[in-house]
Design an enzyme around this catalytic site. Structure first.
Site, PDB file in Angstrom:
ATOM      1  N   GLU A  60       0.566  -1.035   0.066  1.00  0.00           N
ATOM      2  CA  GLU A  60      -0.094   0.212  -0.080  1.00  0.00           C
ATOM      3  C   GLU A  60       0.754   1.017  -0.222  1.00  0.00           C
ATOM      4  O   GLU A  60       0.293   1.789   0.476  1.00  0.00           O
ATOM      5  CB  GLU A  60      -0.948  -0.293   1.246  1.00  0.00           C
ATOM      6  CG  GLU A  60      -1.981  -1.240   1.198  1.00  0.00           C
ATOM      7  CD  GLU A  60      -3.024  -1.201   2.344  1.00  0.00           C
ATOM      8  OE1 GLU A  60      -2.700  -0.433   2.894  1.00  0.00           O
ATOM      9  OE2 GLU A  60      -4.051  -1.559   2.525  1.00  0.00           O
TER      10      GLU A  60
ATOM     11  N   GLU B  57      -5.074  -8.918   0.785  1.00  0.00           N
ATOM     12  CA  GLU B  57      -5.607  -8.401   1.791  1.00  0.00           C
ATOM     13  C   GLU B  57      -7.166  -8.494   1.958  1.00  0.00           C
ATOM     14  O   GLU B  57      -7.299  -7.317   1.271  1.00  0.00           O
ATOM     15  CB  GLU B  57      -4.904  -7.068   2.501  1.00  0.00           C
ATOM     16  CG  GLU B  57      -3.946  -7.016   3.491  1.00  0.00           C
ATOM     17  CD  GLU B  57      -3.342  -6.305   4.341  1.00  0.00           C
ATOM     18  OE1 GLU B  57      -4.108  -4.774   4.278  1.00  0.00           O
ATOM     19  OE2 GLU B  57      -1.858  -5.653   3.991  1.00  0.00           O
TER      20      GLU B  57
HETATM   21  C1  GAL Z   1      -4.064  -2.219   5.605  1.00  0.00           C
HETATM   22  C2  GAL Z   1      -2.536  -2.152   6.199  1.00  0.00           C
HETATM   23  C3  GAL Z   1      -2.699  -3.257   7.210  1.00  0.00           C
HETATM   24  C4  GAL Z   1      -3.584  -3.289   8.405  1.00  0.00           C
HETATM   25  C5  GAL Z   1      -5.240  -3.346   7.724  1.00  0.00           C
HETATM   26  C6  GAL Z   1      -6.212  -2.981   8.397  1.00  0.00           C
HETATM   27  O1  GAL Z   1      -4.633  -1.170   5.112  1.00  0.00           O
HETATM   28  O2  GAL Z   1      -2.240  -3.010   5.163  1.00  0.00           O
HETATM   29  O3  GAL Z   1      -1.882  -3.056   8.218  1.00  0.00           O
HETATM   30  O4  GAL Z   1      -3.632  -1.999   9.092  1.00  0.00           O
HETATM   31  O5  GAL Z   1      -5.576  -1.653   7.229  1.00  0.00           O
HETATM   32  O6  GAL Z   1      -5.896  -1.901   9.941  1.00  0.00           O
END
Ligand code: GAL
Length: 460
Positions: free
Chosen positions: A166, A364
């Site tokens: 990200e 993710e």
């Molecule tokens: C994403 C990030 C993670 C984690 C997740 C949930 O944007 O890559 O590090 O924090 O959000 O909050």
């Protein structure tokens, strides 16, 4: 009857990052990163004053934790290397870090969990931030050196690398909003940070190719689709601009080797272009990624600018559009984010049609829940049916995207065990395992058990 079968060899797993899980921030010879520093000077910016020093203590528990991955059939796991642990002064290798990462990698492989190793997850070493971090072009070279060091040390066993997680987030949070250190609000500086980050990614990919290791390298982007309020021209334009700033700014150069002309035009009009040098164009062009990781949580909904422009900080992306609340949206009431499962399908089709159908995986996807202990039963298991449903619905849409030809090779959730979420610390929980931060005990949640069966059947 099983209805949703995924391709053979599909990666099933979870993601995490060094700063959010390792803890041991002041141990093992680690140098400080911006999070350690920021917590020292402003601990009250973090939920319940919980900082990055302990987190989920993976540093000491990795062995049992990897066993827990195996217990729920995870066949892959993504985490990051902490740059400031590996190279505390930027140059000299910290042997304790090498030992730690070697043990983690070996333990993963021993348990048939394929490691995907990311190099940068929001965690700029503090000594580099002191020379302006990504605003300083020298830091691009420092990153390439770090990347090369990591490939050299671990590349015999790690066959999937990613340069950044990200990369737009540190830009958005640290240079367009006062949410992450260094808490700057200045679009010109933000554009430079983004540009240098992109160069750093390309340069690291170049290093990887030069070493001729038989693996693949990619980047992980949070491709939050921008949905316009209506099909009116002004709303469409607003969505297009949001997409240019927040998705295509990294997606196009990473996959296609070129920035969108519309983005360059827009930045030029507002005198926001970064300084470029001969060779930059070729560097980006020649070092595109082998695969893409995509993080998806919620959509971005936009409409044309209707609220008054606040120009106290000069021009900002929010001068071009307003966010829009879709009346039909469904919310995750425990976190305050919209749930829109079809987004993952739209991403799959966009990659298929506009990005050469490059191999990609969901890197993710997850559901944060605050006060999750309220759902714990007598056997200490969190009954997180809401999360199971969230995963199921996303997987169904992902499956449809794959059926229609999108080249997706895996699905990783955020996250394996509850971990530290930056400013929110341990407020919102996401894990397959609950972590009691008072004693570092782990408890399997119902969703972890559910996942185990999904992997066993390679589908739903
Ligand atoms: C994403 C990030 C993670 C984690 C997740 C949930 O944007 O890559 O590090 O924090 O959000 O909050």
């Amino acid at each position: 009857m099983q209805k949703y079968v995924f391709p053979e060899g599909f990666l099933w797993g979870a993601a995490a990052s060094a700063t959010q899980t390792e803890g041991a921030a002041n141990e093992g010879g680690k140098g400080k990163n911006i999070w350690d520093h920021w917590y020292e000077i402003e601990p009250d910016r973090f939920y319940q004053d919980v900082g990055p020093s302990e987190t989920s203590d993976f540093y000491h528990h990795y062995k049992e934790d990897i066993k827990r991955m195996k217990d729920i059939n995870m066949n892959s796991f993504r985490t990051s290397i902490s740059w400031s642990r590996l190279l505390p002064d930027g140059v000299n290798i910290n042997q304790e870090a090498v030992d730690f990462y070697n043990q983690v990698i070996d333990e993963l492989l021993k348990n048939d969990v394929t490691p995907i190793i990311n190099l940068y997850h929001f965690d700029m070493p503090f000594h580099l931030q002191e020379i302006e971090g990504w605003e300083n072009r020298e830091v691009v070279e420092s990153f390439a050196y770090y990347a090369k060091t990591a490939f050299h040390l671990f590349g015999d066993r790690v066959k999937r690398w990613t340069t950044f997680n990200e990369p737009i987030v540190p830009v958005e949070m640290g240079y367009l909003n006062d949410f992450h250190y260094p808490c700057v609000v200045d679009m010109k500086r933000a554009v430079t940070v983004a540009y240098h980050t992109m160069l750093a990614s390309a340069m690291a990919i170049g290093e990887y190719r030069n070493m001729n290791q038989d693996g693949e390298i990619g980047i992980i982007l949070n491709l939050t689709p921008s949905y316009p309020r209506s099909q009116d021209e002004a709303d469409l334009k607003a969505a297009e601009i949001a997409d240019l700033f927040f998705n295509r700014s990294f997606l196009d150069p990473s996959v296609l080797g070129e920035y969108p002309v519309e983005l360059i035009q827009l930045l030029k009009e507002h005198d926001l272009l970064p300084q470029t040098f001969d060779g930059d164009h070729a560097l980006i062009k020649e070092n595109i990624v082998d695969f893409l990781g995509v993080n998806y949580y919620q959509p971005r909904r936009v409409k044309k600018k209707e609220t008054p422009v606040d120009d106290s900080h000069g021009i900002l992306p929010t001068h071009f559009f307003d966010s829009y609340i879709w009346p039909e949206r469904r919310m995750n009431p425990h976190r305050g984010w919209e749930i829109y499962e079809k987004g993952v399908y739209d991403i799959a089709i966009n990659i298929r049609d506009n990005y050469n159908n490059i191999p990609w995986y969901v890197a993710e996807n997850g559901m944060g829940v605050s006060d999750e202990e309220r759902f714990m039963d007598d056997s200490n298991m969190i009954q997180d049916d809401y999360r199971i449903e969230f995963y199921q619905e996303h997987l169904k849409w992902l499956h449809k995207g794959i059926e229609e030809g999108s080249n997706c090779f895996g699905y990783h959730v955020w996250t394996f065990m509850d971990n530290w979420s930056w400013l929110n610390a341990y407020k919102n929980r996401y894990g397959f395992y609950r972590v009691d931060i008072n004693n570092q005990k782990r408890y399997l949640k119902k969703s972890g058990y559910w996942f185990k069966e999904v992997v066993e059947r390679n589908g739903l």
